[in-house]
Structure formats: structure tokens, C-alpha cells
Design an enzyme around this catalytic site. Structure first.
Site, PDB file in Angstrom:
ATOM      1  N   ASP A   7      36.275 -25.474  -6.371  1.00  0.00           N
ATOM      2  CA  ASP A   7      35.041 -24.739  -6.082  1.00  0.00           C
ATOM      3  C   ASP A   7      34.952 -23.635  -7.130  1.00  0.00           C
ATOM      4  OD1 ASP A   7      32.742 -23.718  -4.872  1.00  0.00           O
ATOM      5  OD2 ASP A   7      33.896 -22.439  -3.521  1.00  0.00           O
ATOM      6  N   GLU A  67      32.592 -28.840  -7.637  1.00  0.00           N
ATOM      7  CA  GLU A  67      31.239 -28.586  -7.139  1.00  0.00           C
ATOM      8  C   GLU A  67      30.271 -28.466  -8.310  1.00  0.00           C
ATOM      9  OE1 GLU A  67      30.234 -26.098  -3.512  1.00  0.00           O
ATOM     10  OE2 GLU A  67      29.557 -24.809  -5.161  1.00  0.00           O
ATOM     11  N   ASP A 140      36.162 -20.120  -0.470  1.00  0.00           N
ATOM     12  CA  ASP A 140      36.260 -20.856  -1.734  1.00  0.00           C
ATOM     13  C   ASP A 140      37.385 -21.893  -1.680  1.00  0.00           C
ATOM     14  OD1 ASP A 140      34.481 -18.854  -3.560  1.00  0.00           O
ATOM     15  OD2 ASP A 140      35.770 -17.751  -2.185  1.00  0.00           O
TER      16      ASP A 140
END
Length: 162
Positions: A7, A67, A140
Site C-alpha cells: 500500500d 495499490e 496501511d
């Protein structure tokens, strides 16, 4: 299959390593790369690159999932996050790790069944798939695990796990 989930962020980059096979998922490690906002952006990016490189060397993932930038509410953070994604992708490429990209909408859809899930719903589903360490508090880090699971589920759907 060992999957590195990421992330990306300039201040905090969540990461996780999961082992995925026909029996399910096992969390190998997870954490975050946190950079000091008082440092120049260039030094922060080098720190992220170096840490991702070290994680790849230490855990030898077969594949990575990151991501993808889709939509950002805060226009001030989109460029630094894009730059962080760039150095992460470069580190993964340099390590010869095949990488897939997923939007937050897709990750939520795969894990919860709907793309507008709240953070708490994603966390709940991550906990159903993988026993989280009680120290796993950062969104996260949880998001990186969700991205890993999303990739593993897509690989299962493709018939890659026997």
C-alpha cells in the site's frame, strides 16, 4: 506462492508478505516503511526504494501486488504518492518480481463483495482470512495484506493454485 502486498505512500508505505496455497493464506510478515516528513522528498523516495529492495531480498516473493492510484480526495498528496509508487515499481522491476496492480475498489470488491466497503469491513475480512498480529494497527499495513489476499484470490480464480 509468496506474495508481497504494498500500500504505497510517501509518509507510510504498508507492506506484507503472505504465503498462499490451496490450503489458504499465512501471514509471514507485515509492517510499514515510515519516512520523516522533515527530510527532502528525494531522500524519502530513496529510503522507500532501499527498504522495498531489502524486503524483496529477505523474503524472496514470487509476485507482488500494489495499490493502483485511482482517485484521490487530497490533491496535495497525489504526486508524492505517485512518486512513491514509481520507486516501488522500479525496485520490484529491478528484483525481477512480477507485479500486479489493483484499485482500492477492486480490492474491496474481492474481499468484501462490494467496492464501497469501509476500512473496518476490509479489516474484518482480512482477519477472517489471516490471523493478524495484535500489533497490526496501521490501516496501511492492513491494506497491504488486503492487496496480497486480493492478488492471491485472483491467482486462485485463474487456476494457479492446485
Amino acid at each position: 506462492m509468496r506474495i508481497l502486498g504494498i500500500d504505497p505512500g510517501i509518509g507510510i508505505t504498508g507492506y506484507s508478505i503472505i504465503e498462499a496455497d490451496k490450503n489458504g493464506y499465512r501471514l509471514i510478515n507485515s509492517g510499514s516503511i515510515q519516512t520523516d516528513k522533515s527530510m527532502p522528498v528525494s531522500k524519502r523516495l530513496v529510503e522507500i526504494f532501499d527498504d522495498i529492495t531489502e524486503i524483496c531480498k529477505r523474503y524472496e516473493p514470487d509476485e507482488a501486488a500494489i495499490e493502483q492510484l485511482f482517485f484521490f480526495k487530497n490533491q496535495k498528496t497525489i504526486i508524492p504518492v505517485a512518486e512513491a509508487r514509481g520507486v516501488i515499481l522500479a525496485a520490484l522491476e529491478k528484483a525481477n518480481i512480477k507485479t500486479a496492480e489493483y484499485t482500492p475498489l477492486v480490492v474491496k470488491q474481492v474481499l468484501t463483495g462490494h467496492g464501497r466497503a469501509e476500512k473496518s469491513e476490509v479489516r474484518l475480512m482480512v482477519e477472517k482470512f489471516i490471523a493478524l498480529n495484535k500489533n497490526t494497527k496501521l490501516d496501511d499495513t492492513v491494506d497491504s495484506i488486503a492487496i496480497s489476499i486480493c492478488h492471491a484470490r485472483n491467482r486462485e480464480y485463474d487456476g494457479d493454485f492446485k
